[in-house]
Design a protein around this motif. Structure first.
Motif, PDB file in Angstrom:
ATOM      1  N   LEU A  35      -8.753  -5.590  31.335  1.00 55.55           N
ATOM      2  CA  LEU A  35      -8.098  -5.125  32.561  1.00 55.55           C
ATOM      3  C   LEU A  35      -7.064  -6.121  33.087  1.00 55.55           C
ATOM      4  CD1 LEU A  35     -11.276  -3.810  34.423  1.00 55.55           C
ATOM      5  CD2 LEU A  35      -9.553  -2.412  33.302  1.00 55.55           C
ATOM      6  N   PRO A  68     -13.404  -5.547  39.342  1.00 58.85           N
ATOM      7  CA  PRO A  68     -12.591  -4.327  39.419  1.00 58.85           C
ATOM      8  C   PRO A  68     -13.262  -3.213  40.215  1.00 58.85           C
ATOM      9  CG  PRO A  68     -13.602  -4.519  37.256  1.00 58.85           C
ATOM     10  CD  PRO A  68     -13.945  -5.780  37.995  1.00 58.85           C
ATOM     11  N   PHE A  69     -14.582  -3.369  40.490  1.00 60.83           N
ATOM     12  CA  PHE A  69     -15.265  -2.317  41.234  1.00 60.83           C
ATOM     13  C   PHE A  69     -15.300  -2.601  42.723  1.00 60.83           C
ATOM     14  CE2 PHE A  69     -16.822  -2.039  36.891  1.00 60.83           C
ATOM     15  CZ  PHE A  69     -16.540  -0.704  36.641  1.00 60.83           C
ATOM     16  N   GLU A  74      -3.298   0.772  26.724  1.00 68.20           N
ATOM     17  CA  GLU A  74      -2.798   0.268  27.993  1.00 68.20           C
ATOM     18  C   GLU A  74      -2.523  -1.213  27.941  1.00 68.20           C
ATOM     19  OE1 GLU A  74      -5.486   1.536  31.085  1.00 68.20           O
ATOM     20  OE2 GLU A  74      -4.997   3.586  30.551  1.00 68.20           O
ATOM     21  N   SER A  83      -4.357  -2.961  33.745  1.00 64.14           N
ATOM     22  CA  SER A  83      -4.882  -1.736  34.334  1.00 64.14           C
ATOM     23  C   SER A  83      -5.919  -2.025  35.427  1.00 64.14           C
ATOM     24  CB  SER A  83      -5.444  -0.803  33.265  1.00 64.14           C
ATOM     25  OG  SER A  83      -6.219  -1.528  32.352  1.00 64.14           O
ATOM     26  N   GLY A  84      -6.337  -3.278  35.584  1.00 63.07           N
ATOM     27  CA  GLY A  84      -7.240  -3.623  36.678  1.00 63.07           C
ATOM     28  C   GLY A  84      -6.548  -3.698  38.023  1.00 63.07           C
ATOM     29  N   LYS A 133      -4.198  -1.591  40.540  1.00 63.28           N
ATOM     30  CA  LYS A 133      -3.585  -0.283  40.809  1.00 63.28           C
ATOM     31  C   LYS A 133      -2.098  -0.436  41.118  1.00 63.28           C
ATOM     32  CE  LYS A 133      -7.827   1.759  42.352  1.00 63.28           C
ATOM     33  NZ  LYS A 133      -8.755   1.715  43.450  1.00 63.28           N
TER      34      LYS A 133
END
Lengths: 637, 166
Positions: free
Chosen positions: A39, A55-56, A573, A577-578, A580
């Motif tokens: 990510l 990332p969460f 990707e 991608s981590g 936004k």
């Protein structure tokens, strides 16, 4: 009696059953890959960390210094682009340096093989041509090209080749690189602890660094190689492991810079060497390439290609390779493990790239042919050690046509007396050709052995998108028989079929190695100049893709196309991608800045349709009519 | 990804070998992904209902450890649960949780001796290891790159550690 030939798939099985570890097993052993790295959320740029962002959203959202996911992923990506740009540019520097050495009489193994190109490029650099010897021009041009690398306050010379519209966009964004090396150094500095933290600003810097690759470093590599090794012409050859021979000395040349590969080809054609080979019981010497240096000697000398990046270890596993000679880039350190099962000698040649377990014979431009002969002799002397029981050369090989360039395509499209891009532009305007896509880049064990390239390209030509290719992507499609004129009738839409039949070209054009992506920039510029399909690259019905990218070089290439106004589709990707914000910036916001943008799609058929949709959007904006012929969409898997 | 299947009909707990844990937090990511809709890393982080991890990598005395629900025989959380959301599975010994019944009083969070239960304040329910009901094995064990995590009975884990010492 000759042994019955096996299939490439069988060769995989043999490796597996003998416990010979290749890239596929090593890939499996690495699975699962670290999610933070995937990510782009891991930062190890200073010793406050290493830090990672959750990332969460539960755990830390900033590193010890306070950098968030946007900053960290942007910095990581910027450093990848800088490394990629450095790789291509360093390659360019070596060729420019050899051009200078040749002019000074210090590199007698080389020659000016394209006087036309020497004079044309020297003219662009403002070097006096009339009444001067090639050697004198070569000294001035070599020096001028090398000076481009170290410029501090001026853009490299080739930047004026770009369409006026792109030049203006870059100037307004302040992303015209000052020199080639400087933006790379700058990128390393601004991604250090406590420097640039604004992801948008870091991306502008990334584009500047990458532009210095495409419009300068890589372009110098392409142009100086054309001067020293000849401007390519369409040439027929063969590709895949089946080009290796049972009864000849097989030498594989692997890497990127043609300074080495070109003279090795010369050495293998030397009478003395052939005699030596015969004295050892071989019928002759076969030389075959792997990776981009294969493309270099393929398009200029018609040398067959053994394989792409992913096939390097399999080539050794055929048991029929006397020597694999490498220079730099994309050379797997794992080669030495595979070679330990066979008689193959691995020879490294570049002072910048040594590999534990390989014999090192240093290559020097000043005595290139001498070193090349020493290497070829070692290979020949290794022939009697070949164990016939271990020989398994797969039967697969395929014809291909290579050697198209931004200059010679004029002649293939317009005929000998009408060298112009007009027929291409007209075919696009009339809708016979929908647009043009560059499908390039690496092959990657993450995706089943190079099938993504083939599937994407087939889908594109089926929808009347003309495809140009470079690098391992070109080799992957060549293996599947897409780079021959007959492929048009089998796979292309009706529009492309008509064009290909009229002028006798394949529907998929091989434009060279990965530095030769600069040829695609020039071809796009020529399309703009010819008129009728937009004032800048951002208006053209074109797009690029790298369905199986893996190298940092691919990130630099992608960025210089996006910065030049093109849509670029990657199969996997980015490691951003981590974030936004970063994902939104690269896939949406950047379009408002340069006209280009990124898209990510793992499915090659869906990826092809992102390109087709984009080309249709550009056609609509140019007020061009519908395409002449409709084609059915292949079902995505 | 590991294809090892683990029988789920016995007294299984997930153990962490602290000598092998390098605090990469892959287990945390894998746990959250397993409890997402898409079950895919890149897509799970953009889901509207952000998935939650049910384990935590902690640092204790200079060593790192992946802390999971130990499915205690005499579970303080079950005793403390006032709504009946937590219970013991008589057959497997697992500590089960019924989200429908949880009222978010956090008594379990406070009584857990391992700190293995966390409160999801957005949904107002407690979140803990559910032993991956959607798969045959366990996401954290399957993805651990160093093999620090182990799923099995206490005896099996002890046997594994003694074997290593020899």
């Amino acid at each position: 009696m000759a042994k019955e030939k096996i299939s490439a798939e069988k060769l995989h099985e043999i490796c597996y059953s003998c416990g010979i570890e290749t890239i596929w097993q090593r890939y499996d052993a690495q699975d699962p890959h670290c999610g933070f790295g995937t990510l782009g959320l891991c930062c190890k740029n200073c010793n406050l960390g290493p830090c990672r962002i959750d990332p969460f959203g539960e755990g830390p959202q900033v590193g010890t210094c306070g950098a968030n996911a946007d900053t960290i992923s942007a910095r990581n990506l910027a450093r990848h682009a800088a490394a990629g740009s450095a790789c291509h540019s360093d390659h360019g520097r070596e060729i420019a340096r050899t051009l200078l050495l040749f002019g000074q009489g210090k590199a007698p193994s080389y020659a000016i093989k394209s006087e036309e190109k020497l004079k044309k490029v020297a003219g662009e650099y403002g070097i006096k041509i009339e009444g001067r010897k090639n050697e004198e021009i070569a000294v001035d041009l070599g020096n001028a090209m090398l000076a481009d690398f170290g410029k501090q306050n001026e853009a490299p010379v080739f930047f004026k080749r770009a369409p006026k519209k792109q030049q203006k966009i870059w100037k307004n964004l302040k992303i015209v690189p000052q020199g080639i090396d400087r933006p790379i150094v700058e990128m390393m500095s601004r991604t250090n602890i406590g420097v640039d933290a604004d992801y948008k600003n870091i991306m502008l810097g990334t584009m500047k660094t990458s532009l210095a690759d495409g419009w300068a470093g890589s372009m110098i590599a392409t142009e100086a190689s054309d001067i020293l090794f000849g401007a390519p012409q369409a040439i027929r050859s063969q590709v895949n492991l089946g080009v290796l021979k049972d009864d000849e000395v097989n030498i594989i040349i692997h890497g990127h810079v043609p300074l080495l590969s070109d003279v090795i080809v010369t050495a293998t054609r030397d009478e003395e060497m052939l005699k030596l080979a015969k004295s050892k019981g071989a019928k002759g010497i076969t030389i075959a390439g792997i990776c981009c240096t294969a493309n270099e000697i393929l398009m200029r000398r018609g040398v067959p290609v053994a394989g792409s990046f992913l096939q390097q270890e399999l080539a050794i596993a055929t048991g029929a390779v006397e020597a694999m000679v490498v220079d730099l880039q994309c050379i797997l350190p794992g080669l030495t493990t595979v070679a330990s099962y066979f008689h193959t000698k691995l020879i490294s040649t570049h002072p910048k790239a040594k590999f534990p377990g390989m014999e090192h014979i240093e290559f020097e431009e000043e005595k290139a042919l001498e070193v090349a002969k020493e290497i070829v002799t070692k290979a020949i002397e290794n022939y009697p050690k070949r164990d016939k029981k271990k020989v398994n050369i797969p039967k697969e090989k395929m014809e291909l046509i290579a050697g198209f360039t931004a200059e010679n395509i004029f002649y293939y499209l317009g005929g000998k007396y009408r060298g112009t891009y007009r027929p291409l532009n007209d075919a696009i305007i009339s809708g016979r050709i929908r647009g043009v896509a560059g499908v390039v880049g690496c092959d990657n064990p993450k995706i089943q052995s190079s099938k993504a390239h083939m599937q994407m390209v087939k889908e594109l030509i089926k929808h009347d998108v003309l495809v140009v290719q470079t690098g391992c992507s070109a080799l992957a499609c060549a293996r599947e028989g897409l780079l021959v004129p007959e492929a048009a009738g089998k796979f292309a839409g009706k529009g492309i079929q008509e064009v290909c039949e009229a002028v006798g070209i394949p529907p998929v054009l091989h434009l060279g190695s990965c530095v030769d992506n600069s040829r695609i920039l020039i071809a796009c510029t020529n399309m703009v100049k010819e008129g009728g399909i937009g004032e800048g690259i951002d208006e053209l019905p074109v797009a690029g893709a790298a369905p199986e990218w893996m190298s940092e070089k691919a990130i630099a290439i992608g960025w210089y196309f996006v910065a030049s106004g093109a849509l670029v589709v990657f199969g996997n990707e980015f490691p951003v991608s981590g974030s936004k914000n970063m994902m939104k910036y690269v896939t949406e916001d950047v379009e408002k800045v340069t006209g280009g943008k990124w898209a990510f799609e793992k499915d090659p058929i869906k990826g092809a349709h992102i390109i087709i949709k984009h080309i249709d959007k550009k056609r609509k904006a140019l007020k061009l009519g519908d395409v002449m012929y409709k084609s059915e969409t292949t079902k995505a898997k | 990804m590991s294809k090892v299947k683990v029988k789920k009909d016995k007294d299984i707990t997930i153990y962490c070998d602290v000598t092998k844990c390098v605090a990469c937090r892959t287990c945390e990511l894998a746990c959250a992904v397993e409890h997402s809709k898409s079950k895919d890393l890149a897509n799970s982080i953009i889901e509207k209902d952000t998935p939650r991890k049910r384990l935590t990598v902690s640092a204790i005395n200079g060593k790192s450890i992946s802390v999971h629900c130990q499915h205690c025989k005499e579970a303080p959380c079950v005793t403390a649960c006032m709504s009946g959301a937590l219970s013991k599975d008589e057959k497997t010994g697992a500590t089960l949780q019924d989200n429908e019944k949880c009222v978010g009083c956090w008594m379990c969070v406070m009584t857990c001796p391992f700190g293995a239960i966390v409160g999801d304040s957005a949904k107002h329910i407690a979140v803990k290891c559910d032993l991956c009901p959607d798969r045959d094995d366990y996401a954290c064990v399957a993805t651990c790159p160093t093999g620090a995590l182990f799923a099995g009975t206490k005896k099996e884990f002890e046997k594994k550690l003694t074997k290593k010492k020899k």
